[in-house]
Write a protein that holds these residues in place. Structure first.
Motif, PDB file in Angstrom:
ATOM      1  N   PHE A 272       1.100  -1.207   0.121  1.00  0.00           N
ATOM      2  CA  PHE A 272       0.079   0.064  -0.196  1.00  0.00           C
ATOM      3  C   PHE A 272       0.772   1.270  -0.209  1.00  0.00           C
ATOM      4  N   SER A 273       0.638   1.939  -0.978  1.00  0.00           N
ATOM      5  CA  SER A 273       1.649   3.217  -1.243  1.00  0.00           C
ATOM      6  C   SER A 273       1.577   4.239  -0.201  1.00  0.00           C
ATOM      7  N   ASP A 274       2.911   4.774  -0.020  1.00  0.00           N
ATOM      8  CA  ASP A 274       3.013   5.927   1.110  1.00  0.00           C
ATOM      9  C   ASP A 274       1.798   7.269   0.409  1.00  0.00           C
ATOM     10  N   ASP A 275       2.009   7.202  -0.803  1.00  0.00           N
ATOM     11  CA  ASP A 275       1.019   8.308  -1.398  1.00  0.00           C
ATOM     12  C   ASP A 275      -0.273   8.234  -1.022  1.00  0.00           C
ATOM     13  N   ALA A 276      -0.544   6.977  -1.227  1.00  0.00           N
ATOM     14  CA  ALA A 276      -2.245   6.655  -0.843  1.00  0.00           C
ATOM     15  C   ALA A 276      -2.345   6.933   0.524  1.00  0.00           C
ATOM     16  N   VAL A 277      -1.615   6.627   1.598  1.00  0.00           N
ATOM     17  CA  VAL A 277      -1.387   6.820   2.841  1.00  0.00           C
ATOM     18  C   VAL A 277      -2.011   8.354   3.213  1.00  0.00           C
ATOM     19  N   GLU A 278      -0.701   9.372   2.209  1.00  0.00           N
ATOM     20  CA  GLU A 278      -0.947  10.614   2.592  1.00  0.00           C
ATOM     21  C   GLU A 278      -2.281  11.252   2.160  1.00  0.00           C
ATOM     22  N   GLU A 279      -2.649  10.556   0.841  1.00  0.00           N
ATOM     23  CA  GLU A 279      -3.999  10.960   0.425  1.00  0.00           C
ATOM     24  C   GLU A 279      -5.049  10.997   1.317  1.00  0.00           C
ATOM     25  N   MET A 280      -5.093   9.671   1.957  1.00  0.00           N
ATOM     26  CA  MET A 280      -6.111   9.127   2.859  1.00  0.00           C
ATOM     27  C   MET A 280      -6.204  10.478   4.095  1.00  0.00           C
ATOM     28  N   ILE A 281      -4.911  10.720   4.565  1.00  0.00           N
ATOM     29  CA  ILE A 281      -4.968  11.641   5.673  1.00  0.00           C
ATOM     30  C   ILE A 281      -5.254  12.990   5.218  1.00  0.00           C
ATOM     31  N   ARG A 282      -4.849  13.483   4.079  1.00  0.00           N
ATOM     32  CA  ARG A 282      -5.197  14.716   3.495  1.00  0.00           C
ATOM     33  C   ARG A 282      -6.818  14.639   3.526  1.00  0.00           C
ATOM     34  N   TYR A 283      -7.284  13.857   2.682  1.00  0.00           N
ATOM     35  CA  TYR A 283      -8.751  13.921   2.424  1.00  0.00           C
ATOM     36  C   TYR A 283      -9.630  13.831   3.693  1.00  0.00           C
ATOM     37  N   THR A 284      -9.235  13.157   4.667  1.00  0.00           N
ATOM     38  CA  THR A 284     -10.100  12.978   5.882  1.00  0.00           C
ATOM     39  C   THR A 284      -9.979  13.826   6.891  1.00  0.00           C
ATOM     40  N   ALA A 285      -8.944  14.504   7.175  1.00  0.00           N
ATOM     41  CA  ALA A 285      -8.735  15.290   8.241  1.00  0.00           C
ATOM     42  C   ALA A 285      -9.506  15.352   9.293  1.00  0.00           C
ATOM     43  N   THR A 286      -9.262  14.350  10.186  1.00  0.00           N
ATOM     44  CA  THR A 286     -10.573  13.732  11.358  1.00  0.00           C
ATOM     45  C   THR A 286     -10.817  14.868  12.341  1.00  0.00           C
ATOM     46  N   ILE A 287      -9.700  15.548  12.641  1.00  0.00           N
ATOM     47  CA  ILE A 287      -9.810  16.581  13.763  1.00  0.00           C
ATOM     48  C   ILE A 287     -10.703  17.892  13.313  1.00  0.00           C
ATOM     49  N   ARG A 288     -12.035  17.799  13.596  1.00  0.00           N
ATOM     50  CA  ARG A 288     -12.738  18.830  12.973  1.00  0.00           C
ATOM     51  C   ARG A 288     -13.120  19.997  14.065  1.00  0.00           C
ATOM     52  N   GLY A 289     -12.642  20.073  15.225  1.00  0.00           N
ATOM     53  CA  GLY A 289     -13.273  21.122  15.958  1.00  0.00           C
ATOM     54  C   GLY A 289     -12.144  22.275  16.267  1.00  0.00           C
ATOM     55  N   GLY A 290     -10.955  22.376  15.650  1.00  0.00           N
ATOM     56  CA  GLY A 290     -10.129  23.132  15.744  1.00  0.00           C
ATOM     57  C   GLY A 290      -8.766  22.806  14.979  1.00  0.00           C
ATOM     58  N   PRO A 291      -7.778  22.972  15.405  1.00  0.00           N
ATOM     59  CA  PRO A 291      -7.161  23.811  16.355  1.00  0.00           C
ATOM     60  C   PRO A 291      -7.633  24.996  16.765  1.00  0.00           C
ATOM     61  N   ARG A 292      -7.461  25.724  17.953  1.00  0.00           N
ATOM     62  CA  ARG A 292      -8.177  26.904  18.084  1.00  0.00           C
ATOM     63  C   ARG A 292      -6.853  27.864  18.669  1.00  0.00           C
ATOM     64  N   ARG A 293      -6.848  29.073  18.537  1.00  0.00           N
ATOM     65  CA  ARG A 293      -5.779  29.994  18.968  1.00  0.00           C
ATOM     66  C   ARG A 293      -6.482  31.390  19.331  1.00  0.00           C
ATOM     67  N   VAL A 294      -5.555  32.360  20.249  1.00  0.00           N
ATOM     68  CA  VAL A 294      -5.948  33.329  20.637  1.00  0.00           C
ATOM     69  C   VAL A 294      -4.858  34.344  20.182  1.00  0.00           C
ATOM     70  N   ALA A 295      -5.148  35.696  19.829  1.00  0.00           N
ATOM     71  CA  ALA A 295      -3.790  36.377  19.412  1.00  0.00           C
ATOM     72  C   ALA A 295      -3.463  37.145  20.749  1.00  0.00           C
ATOM     73  N   LEU A 296      -2.284  37.148  20.756  1.00  0.00           N
ATOM     74  CA  LEU A 296      -1.409  37.772  22.128  1.00  0.00           C
ATOM     75  C   LEU A 296      -1.173  39.325  21.918  1.00  0.00           C
TER      76      LEU A 296
END
Ligand code: HEM
Length: 405
Positions: A272-296
């Motif tokens: 299973f190719s590294d490129d396909a792994v990377e595309e799975m990760i790009r496509y799905t981006a499972t963390i959907r509630g952030g990350p969050r930041r505040v300007a200092l």
């Protein structure tokens, strides 16, 4: 400024007609107002950031932006893990420098790119055991409980040193950590923390061990961190190592199987190719509630200035489907010319510590599945699958697959 929409009105669940891509409304926001003002529950105005370059501006600058919920202006509405528990106060993902560097340094050794391949044999054995369970269940089988959630659970428990007898409990606590509890009950993060605190009290301290809880205990005994900092770190690694990887595998697998030609091409490759792994990760981006930041201090994002104390909520999924960076982002194209430009592991100093482990688990997990079960297919159309968790880790509840037995 026009009257900002409420943060919880931002659509989170993609439509059933395109369940793996951001909702169409998010595409519209990115095009028309990529740094969108949103009203939080407490009346605060924060900004929801959907454009790839703007998300990088916010996450890449740890001098002018803080990741700590204790900084005034930090957007707290619907914050994963809340703001009051141990996790929130001490977790490395929620602290700024100099503490972040100290806490991350103390845990990063086994997750470095040169160390992670040492887990190849262990992960392969785990994947094979899980495949045996899928085969034993027979076609069609729901691979979420048997395979996609099981591999990361077994792997992270071994890496951390959670005893096998406690693994099922660790999995249950990790998967339900963010589920709101009735008043008076222990918060899920604190419960997982107490569970890990107890394991740490019984494990042998060893500064030279690759086992995370053993070397963290040695650091605790050497006075390099407090017990609460250790527990919060362990909670993060255990939890982060579970659901994100599991859901990347489940969603990625489901997405690939919606295109039988794509599946056949990937399954025909010797590995299973590294490129396909990377595309799975790009496509799905499972963390959907952030990350969050505040300007200092006063900051510029996407060409506009914002005063100190302005909160920002980034959408990694929206950034990963930005057509200015990823041509035809809805197409699943392994090997697209993106380097590692996707932001699924975030960007800047809080970038995912477990990314090399996650990549290896995904590669071995997908390879074992695609080579082990011939003529794999979705047992029901993707539009009929049920998805959950638009605000936290996005995922799929069940993934029934059929194969030629
Ligand atoms: C495909 C799977 C994964 C995805 C998509 C993912 C995603 C992320 C993201 C987006 C962040 C940044 C969060 C923020 O700044 O608020 C993060 C941080 C982190 N992740 Fe992962 N993760 C994955 C797998 C893992 C694994 C397997 C581990 C376990 C070793 C892990 C451990 C961590 C830790 C400890 C941090 C905090 C880093 C810091 O603040 O310095 N992750 N991850």
């Amino acid at each position: 400024m026009h009257n900002p929409m409420a943060f919880n009105e931002i659509p989170r669940q993609p439509g059933q007609d395109r369940p793996f891509q951001p909702p169409v409304e998010i595409d519209t926001l990115r095009r028309e107002e990529p740094v969108t003002p949103v009203r939080m529950k407490d009346g605060q105005i924060a900004y929801f950031v959907t454009k790839h370059s703007a998300v990088k501006e916010v996450l890449g600058d740890n001098k002018r932006f803080s990741a700590s919920p204790a900084t005034p202006g930090f957007p707290l509405d619907n914050l994963i893990g809340g703001n009051t528990n141990l996790f929130s106060r001490f977790s490395i993902v929620r602290v700024d420098n100099p503490n972040h560097a100290r806490l991350r340094r103390a845990v990063q050794a086994p997750f470095r790119p040169r160390e992670v391949p040492k887990h190849t044999a262990m992960i392969t054995e785990v994947a094979q055991q899980c495949l045996d369970d899928v085969r034993a269940a027979g076609s069609p089988a729901d691979i979420v409980p048997l395979y996609t959630s099981e591999i990361p659970s077994r792997v992270i428990c071994k890496v951390m040193g959670v005893p096998e007898s406690l693994r099922k409990e660790a999995k249950k606590l990790s998967w339900t950590v963010g589920v709101p509890r009735p008043a008076g009950q222990l918060d899920g993060y604190d419960e997982l923390g107490e569970f890990l605190r107890d394991i740490v009290r019984h494990i042998d301290a060893d500064a030279n061990s690759p086992v995370v809880l053993s070397f963290l205990k040695a650091a605790l005994e050497a006075g390099e961190m407090s017990e609460d900092e250790l527990v919060a770190k362990a909670v993060l690694v255990l939890q982060a190592g579970h659901e994100t990887t599991a859901q990347t595998m489940a969603l990625g697998c489901a997405r690939i199987l919606t295109e039988p030609d794509l599946y056949r091409a990937l399954a025909a490759e010797p590995e299973f190719s590294d490129d396909a792994v990377e595309e799975m990760i790009r496509y799905t981006a499972t963390i959907r509630g952030g990350p969050r930041r505040v300007a200092l201090e006063e900051v510029t994002v996407d060409g506009k200035t914002y005063p100190a104390g302005t909160g920002f909520i980034t959408s990694l999924h929206a950034a990963n489907h930005d057509p200015d960076v990823f041509e035809n982002p809805g197409a699943f194209k392994p090997g697209r010319d993106m380097g590692r430009a996707h932001l699924s592991f975030s960007f800047g100093m809080h970038q995912c510590l477990g990314q090399f482990l996650a990549r290896l688990e995904l590669k071995i997990g997908m390879q074992t599945l695609f080579h082990g079960l011939p003529e794999l297919r979705l047992d029901r159309p993707a539009s009929e699958l049920s998805f959950h968790g638009g605000a936290g880790v996005y995922g799929i509840d069940t993934l029934p697959l059929a194969w030629k037995s």
